[in-house]
Structure formats: C-alpha cells, structure tokens
Design a protein around this motif. Structure first.
Motif, mmCIF file in Angstrom:
data_model
loop_
_atom_site.group_PDB
_atom_site.id
_atom_site.type_symbol
_atom_site.label_atom_id
_atom_site.label_comp_id
_atom_site.label_asym_id
_atom_site.label_seq_id
_atom_site.Cartn_x
_atom_site.Cartn_y
_atom_site.Cartn_z
ATOM 1 N N ARG A 241 0.824 -1.211 0.000
ATOM 2 C CA ARG A 241 0.000 0.000 0.000
ATOM 3 C C ARG A 241 0.858 1.261 0.000
ATOM 4 N N GLU A 242 1.865 1.289 0.865
ATOM 5 C CA GLU A 242 2.687 2.500 1.040
ATOM 6 C C GLU A 242 3.493 2.853 -0.209
ATOM 7 N N THR A 243 3.849 1.841 -0.998
ATOM 8 C CA THR A 243 4.720 2.085 -2.160
ATOM 9 C C THR A 243 3.994 1.920 -3.487
ATOM 10 N N ASN A 244 2.660 1.707 -3.427
ATOM 11 C CA ASN A 244 1.860 1.459 -4.632
ATOM 12 C C ASN A 244 2.439 0.313 -5.456
ATOM 13 N N ALA A 245 2.843 -0.734 -4.748
ATOM 14 C CA ALA A 245 3.558 -1.833 -5.388
ATOM 15 C C ALA A 245 2.621 -2.837 -6.056
ATOM 16 N N THR A 246 3.191 -3.556 -7.007
ATOM 17 C CA THR A 246 2.519 -4.678 -7.658
ATOM 18 C C THR A 246 3.467 -5.878 -7.616
ATOM 19 N N ILE A 247 2.964 -7.013 -8.034
ATOM 20 C CA ILE A 247 3.749 -8.250 -8.021
ATOM 21 C C ILE A 247 4.496 -8.404 -9.344
ATOM 22 N N LYS A 248 5.705 -8.933 -9.248
ATOM 23 C CA LYS A 248 6.516 -9.203 -10.442
ATOM 24 C C LYS A 248 6.921 -10.674 -10.443
ATOM 25 N N LEU A 249 6.499 -11.391 -11.483
ATOM 26 C CA LEU A 249 6.836 -12.805 -11.643
ATOM 27 C C LEU A 249 7.949 -13.036 -12.659
ATOM 28 N N ALA A 250 8.196 -12.026 -13.510
ATOM 29 C CA ALA A 250 9.097 -12.259 -14.635
ATOM 30 C C ALA A 250 9.386 -10.951 -15.349
ATOM 31 N N ILE A 251 10.283 -11.044 -16.327
ATOM 32 C CA ILE A 251 10.495 -9.978 -17.310
ATOM 33 C C ILE A 251 10.202 -10.575 -18.682
ATOM 34 N N LYS A 252 9.432 -9.874 -19.477
ATOM 35 C CA LYS A 252 9.198 -10.309 -20.850
ATOM 36 C C LYS A 252 10.098 -9.506 -21.785
ATOM 37 N N PHE A 253 10.935 -10.213 -22.535
ATOM 38 C CA PHE A 253 11.837 -9.573 -23.494
ATOM 39 C C PHE A 253 11.233 -9.663 -24.890
ATOM 40 N N GLU A 254 11.026 -8.503 -25.504
ATOM 41 C CA GLU A 254 10.392 -8.437 -26.812
ATOM 42 C C GLU A 254 11.349 -7.799 -27.828
ATOM 43 N N ASN A 255 11.460 -8.409 -28.979
ATOM 44 C CA ASN A 255 12.293 -7.915 -30.100
ATOM 45 C C ASN A 255 13.794 -8.074 -29.853
#
Length: 497
Positions: A71-85
């Motif tokens: 809540r304090e940092t307006n955070a979201t969850i990260k499962l991965a990085i998608k590399f495009e191109n």
C-alpha cells in the motif's frame, strides 16, 4: 587508523541512503549511531521501480508488513520480465523467477527435455513447465502455500522508488536514525591516513563520522570527488549511455511482469504500478539522438503521460574500489549497470549486507576492505556478463547498433559460459552468482542459443518413462492456475484496495 566504529554517516537519501541506514540500524542497533545527511534541494534519480526476489528477504529483515508495504509504495507483483524484439523483431520470451520442470540430482530438467525433443519429437519448450510463466501470461497471482518446490511461485515487486525511500525513512527514524537536512560544501580528511573526518555543511555545521556510506548518486561526492577512487569503464561492452523516463497513467489490467522492448538502438521498460506506469527508454547516443529516443518512447506509451520526460546520462562500469579508506559507495556512486535485469536496487541491498558481514567494529583493517572489494567486483562482473548476453546473442539486422553488438568482443568469462552451454547444455553457478542456472537457461534459449546435445544422465530413463514424466510435470504445473485469482484481484484482496 584503527579507531572503533561508533558513528556511521550516510551521505545522501533515496533508496540507497535510506535502505543502508535502515538495515544497519536494524541489525547492529545501539552499538552504532547512524546519521543520514541529505538535502531536499538535491534530487534523486528515483526511477528504479522493478526488483528481484531477494528484496523480500531484506524487507523481512526490516520487519515490514507486506500488505502495508504494498500500500505504502503502490507496489505490484513481479513474476518475470518479458523480453520483446531482442533476438529478432516481433518475437519475445520470458525470463521468470521460477525454474522449469523439476530439479534432478546432477542433471537439470532441460537435459531431459532436450533428449525428448531430439529423439521423441517433443514440441513443448522449457516455459511450458514453468509455473511463473504460466501465471504471468494469464495475468494471475496468489501466494501458494505449499512445501512442494515444484509449485513454488517466486516473486518480487514493482514499486515507486520515491515512496519506498519515504517508507524506509519513517522506519529508520523510528529506530533512531538521525536525519540531518543540509548541503555538504566541504570535506575534511585526516592529514595522515586520508580518512574522511568531517563533513562541512552550508550553514556552518560540522558532522563527524568513523565510517561513511556514500549514497550521493552519480556524483560520488566522497568516493570519487574527494578520494579520487577511479572508475572502470565498461561502455565498450555496454555502450548505452542515456535514458529517458516518463510516468504515465495506469493500465486497466495490471500485468504481473516487467516488459523490456528492444528498439533500434536500445530498449524500453514498461513497469506497472498500482497508481501509474513507469516507462523509460535506454539507448546509445552514438547511434541515436535524444530527440529520436524521445520520439520512440513517446510513440510507445500505452497510456497518457503524467509528467515531462526526465533525461539521464550515465556511463556503464564500476568504481575501482567500492570501499576506499573509511568510505563505502552504495548505489549509483558505486557504479552503474543498465536496469535490464532489475539489479539496481538489488546491488544496493547486497552492498549493505556485505558491509554487515565485514563490519569493522574494532577498526578498519586492510583484510576486511580487500574482501569486501573482491566480492563487490565479482558480483558486478557477473551481472555485467548476464546483461551483455542479451545483446551479443541477437539476430537482428535492421540497425547498425544490433549488428555491432552481435560482433563485439566479449569478456572471456561470458564466452566460456556460452561455449559450455552450446556443447551440451551444461550450466554452472560460480561464486554465488546472483543469477541461478534457470536464469541463464531462459535467456540463452530465449536469445536463440541452443545446446547441440544433452547430459548423458538423461539417457537413464526409458522413452516411455520420459514421456510420462513430462506429461505429469506439465499437469502439476498447470493445476494451480485454476485456483489463482487475477493479479488485480489479489492486490485488491491483499492490500484492501
């Protein structure tokens, strides 16, 4: 000079400064005084918004409540990085925090899959057996309470770096860290040792310390401007030297992964937060002007911009010493590696943890300094090699930048790793490399590097048993998806938003 370290002075705020102050105070407690000096008149870069899973460990050490933190940092969850191109245009792959398949003693899962592809006509790929990938592409997330590592779902966060620094400041001051507002105008060194003795502020105040943590950003106020430590330039391997950052309105659906989109002379990040999107374009000024780079970024925003563009200049590399005399550089003052794999905040974290392991309670001794610097150098070089891998293994022919990146000389350490993998898929983790074998595997394969053979231990299974094993693993990986809510549903339920 061997006086006991009783006073630690942190120079500069931001994520680097406040994370350093918070962790030192939390772990060492009243054995040391911690003072942080910063000036509201001096801004921070503040665009580091994506992290990797070890951030959860440091948050746990600090005793952060995860829901409050989100809540304090307006955070979201990260499962991965998608590399495009990155390999070729209009193609993409994921580097997830998970591991494909199941671990086997002495032989990784991808060897069994390679055998099935070569001998049995198997058409699936490693990501089909990766729960992080399956959840990310379906835009789902929840905490999985299982002791079975096969269905582990490792995650990190996207968050607002400015809000994270504010959150850490509140925590630090509550623990007893003293914040001093003021601009440093001069620094006094000990006449014999050259150690930093005093910081002189604009209003005439003086601040004494035994150990100084330089978190002053690219300026390197103490580590470079005063101690002239020197810089190891890696721009011949990683020539991107500019970035433009623009926040924009949030997307309707919040993706649980970072997007990294390659363009003609660099790449663009897209980072989803609860209240907005983080966007940026990293590029090389030898191949592209600032105006061209801004035009590309502005033309590739998913949503309406919320602020004017922030232009950042940098030179990839590292300080020749992260610890020099009684100064330790943390954050941008210690070096810079482009944020392709979200390592900026992690390198802050490991620098502070390394300091705790080598903390000079009884005085600064050469052996401690040498060990700290050795470990720092190894870590920076390993991250450097992993980032170079994305560039060197490209097959793009649409711009001179990508052609030049493909043919440039690379560090021997990286060349050795690629050649081993090409031979028969062998991967080895050295010196506590931040990136485990599954990370190297995903980027190698995603960039088109394929092994020509597999480990002979994969032959110990009959063809029928091999096929059954693959079918069973795929089913086990897919089963949790039916119970997982969407990423936005999770954030709403968990954070109360």
């Amino acid at each position: 000079m061997n006086r006991k370290v009783k006073r630690v002075v942190v120079v500069g705020g931001g994520t680097a400064g406040w994370l350093s102050a918070a962790v030192i105070k939390k772990v060492i407690g009243n054995a040391v005084e911690v003072e942080l000096v910063e000036s509201d008149a001096i801004g921070t870069v503040g665009v580091g918004e994506a992290t990797i899973p070890p951030i959860r460990l440091i948050n746990n050490v600090l005793g952060l409540d995860e829901a409050e933190f989100l809540r304090e940092t307006n955070a979201t969850i990260k499962l991965a990085i998608k590399f495009e191109n990155w390999r070729v245009k209009d193609e993409g792959y994921f580097h997830t925090f998970g591991a494909p398949g199941q671990s086997y003693a002495f032989c990784h899962f991808h060897h069994f899959l390679k055998r099935a592809q070569m001998e049995l006509g198997e058409t699936s790929n490693i990501w089909d057996y990766d729960l992080n990938y399956l959840a990310a592409k379906d835009n789902k997330f929840a905490k999985i309470n299982s002791k079975d590592p096969i269905v582990d779902l490792p995650y990190a966060y996207h968050f607002d770096a400015g809000l994270y620094a504010q959150y850490l400041r509140k925590l630090s001051e509550k623990m007893g860290v003293v914040r001093t507002e003021g601009k440093i105008t001069d620094v006094t060194q000990h006449p014999d040792s050259g150690f930093i003795d005093l910081l002189h502020l604009e209003d005439g105040r003086e601040i004494q310390g035994d150990l100084f943590i330089d978190c002053s950003g690219f300026r390197g106020l103490l580590i470079q401007q005063k101690l002239n430590t020197g810089y190891e330039d890696w721009s011949h391997w990683l020539p991107c030297d500019r970035a433009i950052a623009i926040p924009s309105e949030r997307l309707e659906h919040t993706l649980p992964y970072t997007r990294s989109i390659a363009h003609t002379a660099g790449w663009q990040w897209r980072i989803p937060l609860q209240h907005r999107n983080g966007n940026g374009h990293v590029y090389c000024s030898n191949y592209m002007s600032d105006d061209e780079a801004l035009q590309i970024l502005s033309g590739n925003l998913d949503t309406k911009p919320l602020a004017d563009p922030n232009f950042i200049k940098f030179k990839t590399g590292r300080r020749r010493k992260q610890w020099n005399k009684n100064v330790i550089a943390v954050g941008l003052s210690s070096g810079f590696l482009e944020p392709l794999e979200s390592t900026s905040i992690h390198l802050i974290q490991t620098a502070v943890v390394r300091l705790l392991h080598t903390f000079p309670h009884d005085g600064i001794k050469p052996e401690l300094v040498a060990e700290y610097n050795k470990q720092s150098q190894i870590e920076f070089e390993q991250v450097r090699d992993f980032i170079i891998l994305h560039y060197i293994a490209n097959e793009r022919d649409d711009s001179q930048f990508w052609r030049d990146m493909r043919t440039m000389p690379i560090p021997d350490s990286l060349r050795h790793k690629i050649e081993l993998f090409k031979e028969d898929g062998r991967l080895f983790r050295e010196n506590n490399d931040l990136f485990l074998e599954p990370s190297w595997l995903q980027v190698m394969m995603g960039q088109g590097i394929q092994p020509s053979d597999y480990h002979p231990m994969a032959n110990n299974m009959s063809p029928e048993k091999l096929q059954m094993m693959l079918q069973t693993l795929k089913k086990i990986k897919e089963e949790p998806l039916q119970q997982l809510p969407s990423h936005d549903q999770f954030l709403k339920q968990f954070c109360g938003r």
